[in-house]
Scaffold this active site. Structure first.
Site, PDB file in Angstrom:
ATOM      1  N   CYS A  87     -24.057  10.902  -0.856  1.00  0.00           N
ATOM      2  CA  CYS A  87     -23.101  10.621  -1.935  1.00  0.00           C
ATOM      3  C   CYS A  87     -23.570   9.570  -2.935  1.00  0.00           C
ATOM      4  O   CYS A  87     -23.730   9.837  -4.118  1.00  0.00           O
ATOM      5  CB  CYS A  87     -21.773  10.189  -1.333  1.00  0.00           C
ATOM      6  SG  CYS A  87     -21.076  11.331  -0.147  1.00  0.00           S
ATOM      7  N   ASP A  98     -22.036  16.541  -5.457  1.00  0.00           N
ATOM      8  CA  ASP A  98     -23.063  15.512  -5.327  1.00  0.00           C
ATOM      9  C   ASP A  98     -24.138  15.888  -4.312  1.00  0.00           C
ATOM     10  O   ASP A  98     -25.282  15.463  -4.398  1.00  0.00           O
ATOM     11  CB  ASP A  98     -22.462  14.138  -4.998  1.00  0.00           C
ATOM     12  CG  ASP A  98     -21.496  14.176  -3.820  1.00  0.00           C
ATOM     13  OD1 ASP A  98     -21.313  15.253  -3.212  1.00  0.00           O
ATOM     14  OD2 ASP A  98     -20.915  13.121  -3.507  1.00  0.00           O
ATOM     15  N   ASN A  99     -23.779  16.697  -3.320  1.00  0.00           N
ATOM     16  CA  ASN A  99     -24.742  17.167  -2.324  1.00  0.00           C
ATOM     17  C   ASN A  99     -24.139  18.341  -1.576  1.00  0.00           C
ATOM     18  O   ASN A  99     -22.961  18.662  -1.729  1.00  0.00           O
ATOM     19  CB  ASN A  99     -25.125  16.055  -1.333  1.00  0.00           C
ATOM     20  CG  ASN A  99     -23.941  15.273  -0.808  1.00  0.00           C
ATOM     21  OD1 ASN A  99     -23.684  14.143  -1.218  1.00  0.00           O
ATOM     22  ND2 ASN A  99     -23.189  15.881   0.108  1.00  0.00           N
ATOM     23  N   ASP A 141     -17.291  16.380  -3.938  1.00  0.00           N
ATOM     24  CA  ASP A 141     -18.017  15.658  -2.896  1.00  0.00           C
ATOM     25  C   ASP A 141     -18.350  16.607  -1.748  1.00  0.00           C
ATOM     26  O   ASP A 141     -17.462  17.241  -1.180  1.00  0.00           O
ATOM     27  CB  ASP A 141     -17.153  14.497  -2.391  1.00  0.00           C
ATOM     28  CG  ASP A 141     -17.955  13.426  -1.693  1.00  0.00           C
ATOM     29  OD1 ASP A 141     -17.465  12.917  -0.678  1.00  0.00           O
ATOM     30  OD2 ASP A 141     -19.054  13.101  -2.149  1.00  0.00           O
ATOM     31  N   ASP A 142     -19.643  16.714  -1.405  1.00  0.00           N
ATOM     32  CA  ASP A 142     -20.064  17.432  -0.196  1.00  0.00           C
ATOM     33  C   ASP A 142     -19.792  18.939  -0.238  1.00  0.00           C
ATOM     34  O   ASP A 142     -19.636  19.552   0.814  1.00  0.00           O
ATOM     35  CB  ASP A 142     -19.389  16.861   1.052  1.00  0.00           C
ATOM     36  CG  ASP A 142     -19.785  15.427   1.330  1.00  0.00           C
ATOM     37  OD1 ASP A 142     -19.123  14.813   2.168  1.00  0.00           O
ATOM     38  OD2 ASP A 142     -20.751  14.927   0.727  1.00  0.00           O
TER      39      ASP A 142
END
Length: 462
Positions: free
Chosen positions: A91, A269-270, A55-56
């Site tokens: 997300c 995800d990003n 995540d992130d």
């Protein structure tokens, strides 16, 4: 026996003024173990697949620097894709794209809110029922999921913890967003609460830009710099746990002699930003630090590619590995195992789209800003707004390295960047670039915004 493990790790920085949680950086692991086992014919030997979804985790501001073990065990033994992008830098819509292989305008998850279709009943009845786990389940893979799913998962309006998405045999999903301690899981549809014991509960081990970019003070005050330095340091610290997890995973596969029959994917995800353009900490923006993501893949026949690879390519690639006929699947992405890609065909441009989040009333701590903004910090710098809604065409080939973005706001704002001469996107050249190039970009954007399935992969027209 064939195993497919999909692990996703998440790294998040502390939020300002957030009480106890402000002292924490957050790492969440999503694991999906897809095991063919006795349900498959003895004569077949399907490949194992593991997806580590973080995540992130950014690429542009050093997010992969702590990942020495992951790079050694996955990237060095397989391939590192240097031009990997998310099609939406947030997300829930990004994870929905990973699950379905579709652009946001086709799965209709717009942001992290229920109103934005995140884990909503509409999502559950439509795209979720067609996500890649359902196809793998039909091929008699056994599937296991653990960690963060979608930001609104487990809420009452989204079916509570009893909702288990189709296609999963074992389900251990985090309720809500990333959190280290004091979280709740849906353990096969039953609520399971965790406390704050490290041994028992640590989830990992278990030029005139758009107005949002014009609002922060410049130069940034020293208090903000201190906060961001601390947040950056904590992000790296949390990633060390993800790195250790990858090492344990690979060594376990090796010990049971399944490593050579396993595809391991590592991605995010990003991206993320921590002070870039004087913005605090978040994602959601159209710039390279938010849309570029890490992607390393290890497995039989995997080779690195310079051409852009998107997060919507993960689902078709996984299904391709599993032997699914991709012509029968409604996806916008393309497998990077496909013969057309092995023969050199590559996507020259792609879509990045995002629908901004805002609050209907003014933030009481920042009343002068009025309604329509969200993710505001104590110094009244906001990371998002209703009119932070944009669509971009990102062109990346041997002839052009450019980004063209249109905002859905009262200004009809346009941002254009030449990333060859301006890799940090400091100068919006919309008023300097050849009008014929703007026209081509606009036509590409219009086409991509309405594309579905095969038409999203049709690059014959300019």
């Amino acid at each position: 026996m064939a195993d497919l493990r999909i692990r996703a790790g998440a790294t998040r920085s502390p939020q300002r003024g957030g009480g106890h949680s402000a002292a924490l950086s957050l790492v969440t692991l999503l694991s999906a173990l897809l095991t063919c086992g006795v349900r498959c014919a003895e004569s077949d030997k399907p490949s194992n697949i593991i997806l580590v979804l973080v995540d992130d985790q950014d690429v542009q501001i050093g997010g992969m620097t702590p990942m020495k073990k992951a790079k050694a065990y996955i990237g060095d033994e397989g391939a590192t894709f240097v031009n990997s992008f998310t099609v939406t830098p947030l997300c829930c819509p990004s994870r929905s794209s990973i699950l379905t292989g579709r652009y946001p305008h086709n799965h209709e998850v717009r942001n992290n809110s229920l109103n934005g279709n995140c884990s909503s009943l509409q999502w559950q009845k439509g795209p979720e029922a067609e996500a890649f786990p359902t196809y793998l389940n039909k091929l008699k893979y056994q599937t296991f999921f653990s960690g963060k799913y979608l930001n609104q998962y487990g809420s009452k309006a989204a079916g509570s913890v009893g909702h288990i998405p189709p296609g999963w045999d074992q389900w251990h999903a985090l309720v809500g967003n990333s959190q280290y301690y004091n979280y709740t899981l849906s353990a096969n549809g039953k609520e399971e609460k965790h406390g704050d014991s490290y041994e028992d509960d640590y989830l990992t081990d278990l030029i005139d830009k758009h107005w949002l970019l014009r609002q922060p003070p410049n130069p940034m005050p020293n208090s903000s710099i201190t906060f961001l330095d601390n947040a950056y340091r904590k992000r790296w610290q949390t990633l060390l746990s993800v790195d250790d997890m990858v090492e344990k995973l690979v060594k376990k596969l090796d010990s049971i002699k399944e490593l050579n029959n396993t595809y391991i994917f590592y991605t995010s995800d990003n991206g993320y930003h921590t002070g870039q353009f004087s913005l605090p900490i978040d994602k959601r923006q159209l710039y390279e630090f938010d849309i570029r993501i890490p992607l390393m893949v290890r497995g039989p026949g995997i080779k690195a590619k310079q051409a852009p690879v998107l997060n919507i390519d993960l689902a078709p690639t996984i299904l391709d590995i599993a032997g699914v006929n991709l012509s029968s699947v409604n996806v916008d992405g393309q497998s990077f195992l496909a013969p057309s890609l092995r023969n050199g065909t590559a996507r020259p441009y792609f879509l990045v789209e995002y629908t901004g989040e805002g609050q209907p009333t003014s933030d009481p701590t920042c009343p002068k800003l009025g309604p329509g903004v969200s993710q505001c910090f104590p110094d009244c710098v906001c990371e998002d707004a209703y009119n932070n809604t944009y669509a971009c065409v990102r062109t990346l080939d041997s002839k052009m390295n450019m980004q063209y973005c249109e905002f859905a706001d009262s200004e009809s704002y346009v941002e254009v960047y030449n990333l060859t001469s301006d890799p940090h996107q400091l100068e919006n050249i919309v008023k300097k670039v050849d009008p014929s190039i703007l026209q081509i970009m606009n036509q590409r954007l219009i086409k991509l915004q309405s594309c579905v399935s095969d038409s999203c992969r049709d690059y014959k027209q300019k």
